[in-house]
Enzyme design. Structure first.
Site, PDB file in Angstrom:
ATOM      1  N   THR A   1       2.885  -1.861  21.102  1.00  0.00           N
ATOM      2  CA  THR A   1       4.106  -1.052  21.134  1.00  0.00           C
ATOM      3  C   THR A   1       3.672   0.413  21.246  1.00  0.00           C
ATOM      4  O   THR A   1       3.196   1.007  20.278  1.00  0.00           O
ATOM      5  CB  THR A   1       4.918  -1.258  19.827  1.00  0.00           C
ATOM      6  OG1 THR A   1       5.023  -2.657  19.596  1.00  0.00           O
ATOM      7  CG2 THR A   1       6.279  -0.631  19.892  1.00  0.00           C
TER       8      THR A   1
ATOM      9  N   GLY B   1      -0.697  -0.145   9.490  1.00  0.00           N
ATOM     10  CA  GLY B   1      -1.220   0.456   8.257  1.00  0.00           C
ATOM     11  C   GLY B   1      -2.737   0.615   8.278  1.00  0.00           C
ATOM     12  O   GLY B   1      -3.267   1.667   7.901  1.00  0.00           O
TER      13      GLY B   1
ATOM     14  N   LYS C   1       0.815  -1.229   0.000  1.00  0.00           N
ATOM     15  CA  LYS C   1       0.000   0.000   0.000  1.00  0.00           C
ATOM     16  C   LYS C   1       0.848   1.277   0.000  1.00  0.00           C
ATOM     17  O   LYS C   1       0.387   2.322  -0.445  1.00  0.00           O
ATOM     18  CB  LYS C   1      -0.971  -0.009   1.177  1.00  0.00           C
ATOM     19  CG  LYS C   1      -2.093  -1.031   0.988  1.00  0.00           C
ATOM     20  CD  LYS C   1      -3.115  -0.969   2.097  1.00  0.00           C
ATOM     21  CE  LYS C   1      -4.139  -2.075   1.898  1.00  0.00           C
ATOM     22  NZ  LYS C   1      -5.228  -2.041   2.861  1.00  0.00           N
TER      23      LYS C   1
HETATM   24  P1  ATR Z   1      -1.674  -3.705   9.111  1.00  0.00           P
HETATM   25  O1  ATR Z   1      -1.188  -2.953   7.901  1.00  0.00           O
HETATM   26  O2  ATR Z   1      -2.594  -4.852   8.780  1.00  0.00           O
HETATM   27  O3  ATR Z   1      -2.257  -2.796  10.134  1.00  0.00           O
HETATM   28  P2  ATR Z   1       0.845  -3.810  10.494  1.00  0.00           P
HETATM   29  O4  ATR Z   1       1.183  -2.468   9.966  1.00  0.00           O
HETATM   30  O5  ATR Z   1       1.912  -4.866  10.484  1.00  0.00           O
HETATM   31  O6  ATR Z   1      -0.395  -4.429   9.712  1.00  0.00           O
HETATM   32  O7  ATR Z   1       0.286  -3.629  11.978  1.00  0.00           O
HETATM   33  C1  ATR Z   1      -0.108  -4.700  12.750  1.00  0.00           C
HETATM   34  C2  ATR Z   1      -0.744  -4.181  14.024  1.00  0.00           C
HETATM   35  O8  ATR Z   1      -1.230  -5.295  14.748  1.00  0.00           O
HETATM   36  C3  ATR Z   1       0.236  -3.469  14.956  1.00  0.00           C
HETATM   37  O9  ATR Z   1      -0.436  -2.459  15.654  1.00  0.00           O
HETATM   38  C4  ATR Z   1       0.660  -4.599  15.898  1.00  0.00           C
HETATM   39  O10 ATR Z   1       1.159  -4.180  17.153  1.00  0.00           O
HETATM   40  P3  ATR Z   1       2.713  -3.740  17.301  1.00  0.00           P
HETATM   41  O11 ATR Z   1       2.821  -2.379  16.728  1.00  0.00           O
HETATM   42  O12 ATR Z   1       2.973  -3.809  18.733  1.00  0.00           O
HETATM   43  O13 ATR Z   1       3.497  -4.781  16.513  1.00  0.00           O
HETATM   44  C5  ATR Z   1      -0.658  -5.287  16.064  1.00  0.00           C
HETATM   45  N1  ATR Z   1      -0.617  -6.669  16.560  1.00  0.00           N
HETATM   46  C6  ATR Z   1      -0.303  -7.766  15.860  1.00  0.00           C
HETATM   47  N2  ATR Z   1      -0.450  -8.869  16.633  1.00  0.00           N
HETATM   48  C7  ATR Z   1      -0.880  -8.443  17.846  1.00  0.00           C
HETATM   49  C8  ATR Z   1      -1.217  -9.095  19.086  1.00  0.00           C
HETATM   50  N3  ATR Z   1      -1.135 -10.420  19.202  1.00  0.00           N
HETATM   51  N4  ATR Z   1      -1.622  -8.339  20.096  1.00  0.00           N
HETATM   52  C9  ATR Z   1      -1.713  -7.008  19.982  1.00  0.00           C
HETATM   53  N5  ATR Z   1      -1.408  -6.324  18.856  1.00  0.00           N
HETATM   54  C10 ATR Z   1      -0.989  -7.036  17.810  1.00  0.00           C
END
Ligand code: ATR
Length: 476
Positions: A369, A347, A284
């Site tokens: 995070t 994203g 994207k």
């Molecule tokens: P997308 O484009 O689908 O949003 P991404 O940019 O990789 O994908 O973001 C993933 C999001 O899911 C992030 O906010 C991530 O948290 P971190 O920033 O801490 O990595 C969150 N995420 C993924 N698995 C998670 C989990 N098991 N518990 C809480 N947050 C999770």
């Protein structure tokens, strides 16, 4: 034409596969290597009963088949089967013994000269195809693209090898567009499997090829659309666009493209004269440098999920932004959603936060995070916190779950486990597979209004269809 590769390993199952797929296919491939028992009478009867031309194939292990015996015994088996009523026989390029093609010609069979590369697309592909076709045989190349640049090379066969009778197949996921758009590789046919069985990597079922992609109807005038992503085959978007093209009477097809490198995909898009495409993870942002024009929301979010041909350039829009808003539009207009919590800061969260801020909602971003939540909050004028900050949740009118928690391989994970829903808040989970995530189940039990990820997926897809075609999405 579509050729059904029989994968039933006994005669009854083979018949059943043909019966079930009869309306979608014009040819059958009998794979002697997949049969439990070769009984010449049963083969003769099976071929005689089918009202379709049948290709005889006995594929070796090294070419992706199941024949384990010696080369000598394989040639003997083929020689035994050739006289039983087949229309074509597949003979590999490296089979040098002349008796097999002679026997085939004697019995009126056409010859498919084939070669398989299970690892790559050989650089000398075109010269090998030309060589195979020299004796008037049909040349078949089943090769394994490892990049979207390899896929472009397979499509170039249409013009480079224009006058040659050929079948070009890209195996594996990269190759799927070469199967769906087989006519645009210049291929005279392509192979498919019965539902629930796959004879080769990337084989689609006859139903999918015929009903969803209408592959046989692709012509030079067919407008090509698609989706790029990595991975991409899980996407439901072809099911949103293809039936709608048919419904509004548009000669168009929407194809999934596994893309490793966006720059190479733009070359393919120019080559195939692709009219527009959807963009999913992780591209994207990657597409932005290639766009000559971007809409306001793409500029705001820095992410584009829809690319359109706009005169001679590419234009980027973001239908995630509006698709997300669609199911809650009324509440937002009526200002019934004043405070929202967005779970996640990736994203997907970016589009959601900007869309809500556009309606002057007060947004709090909670993320595992916290630094990432802080950064997105500062950019968008929002508040932020960790996933343990339950206070913001307790006063929210809307909670939007944007993380990948809940989708495979994180099925069953609820990122705000400790929170007890009040029942008054709207809960919106962007995850659409599975439909019932942990968070949705818990919120439903508390009496919350639920908005499913599928609602957003469909809303953004409808907007995409309308920007691709200029047609209103057919209601039924
Ligand atoms: P997308 O484009 O689908 O949003 P991404 O940019 O990789 O994908 O973001 C993933 C999001 O899911 C992030 O906010 C991530 O948290 P971190 O920033 O801490 O990595 C969150 N995420 C993924 N698995 C998670 C989990 N098991 N518990 C809480 N947050 C999770």
């Amino acid at each position: 034409m579509l050729c059904l590769t029989l994968t039933g390993n006994d005669y009854g199952l083979c018949r059943e596969q043909v019966r079930q797929n009869r309306k979608n296919i014009e040819m059958v491939e009998f794979r002697a290597d997949l049969m439990k028992v070769i009984d010449t009478d049963a083969v003769r009867q099976l071929i005689g009963d089918l009202d379709l031309p049948v290709i005889l194939t006995c594929r070796r292990l090294k070419d992706g088949g199941a024949f384990e015996g010696s080369e000598r015994s394989r040639i003997q088996l083929l020689s035994r089967l050739i006289p039983l009523g087949f229309s074509l026989v597949d003979i590999e390029e490296d089979v040098k013994r002349p008796e097999l093609p002679l026997l085939a010609k004697e019995h009126g069979l056409k010859i498919i000269r084939s070669f398989h590369d299970m690892e790559s697309v050989p650089r000398d592909l075109f010269s090998r195809i030309m060589k195979m076709s020299r004796k008037g045989d049909i040349a078949k190349a089943a090769v394994t693209p490892r990049s979207i640049a390899d896929v472009l090379m397979l499509f170039k066969a249409e013009k480079e090898l224009e006058s040659i009778d050929k079948i070009i197949i890209g195996m594996g996921t990269y190759g799927i567009p070469t199967r769906i758009l087989y006519k645009r590789t210049g291929s005279m046919l392509t192979f498919c499997s019965a539902e629930g069985s796959s004879a080769a990597s990337g084989h689609l079922s006859a139903d999918i090829m015929h009903d969803l992609y209408r592959s046989d109807q692709v012509s030079p005038a067919t407008r090509i659309y698609g989706i790029i992503g990595n991975p991409v085959m899980h996407t439901s978007s072809p099911k949103i666009h293809n039936p709608a093209f048919e419904k509004v009477g548009l000669n168009a097809v929407y194809v999934p493209f596994l893309v490793d490198d966006v720059r190479s995909f733009f070359h393919l898009a120019d080559y195939l004269d692709i009219q527009g495409f959807s963009v999913t993870v992780p591209h994207k942002q990657h597409v932005l440098p290639y766009l000559g024009k971007i809409s306001r929301e793409v500029k705001l979010i820095g992410s584009c999920n829809t690319v359109l041909k706009y005169n001679t350039m590419w234009k980027g829009v973001n239908t995630d932004f509006y698709g997300f808003l669609k199911p809650i539009g009324e509440e937002l207009e009526a200002q019934r959603i004043r405070r929202a919590v967005v779970i996640g800061a990736g994203g997907a969260a970016r589009s959601v936060v900007w869309a809500l801020r556009n309606y002057y909602c007060r947004v709090t971003i909670l993320n595992r995070t916290v630094e990432k939540a802080k950064s997105l909050a500062q950019e968008t004028g929002s508040a932020y916190g960790s996933l343990e900050d339950l206070a913001a949740l307790e006063t929210a009118d809307l909670i939007v779950q944007t993380t990948s928690a809940g989708m495979p391989p994180q099925e069953g994970v609820n990122p705000i486990e400790a929170y007890a829903f009040r029942g008054e808040e709207i809960v919106y989970d962007l995850v659409y597979k599975p439909r019932q995530t942990e968070i949705i189940k818990k919120a439903s039990r508390a009496g919350c209004r639920i908005i499913y990820g599928m609602d957003m997926l469909i809303a953004q897809g409808i907007l995409q269809f309308e920007s691709f075609t200029g047609f209103t999405y057919p209601e039924d």
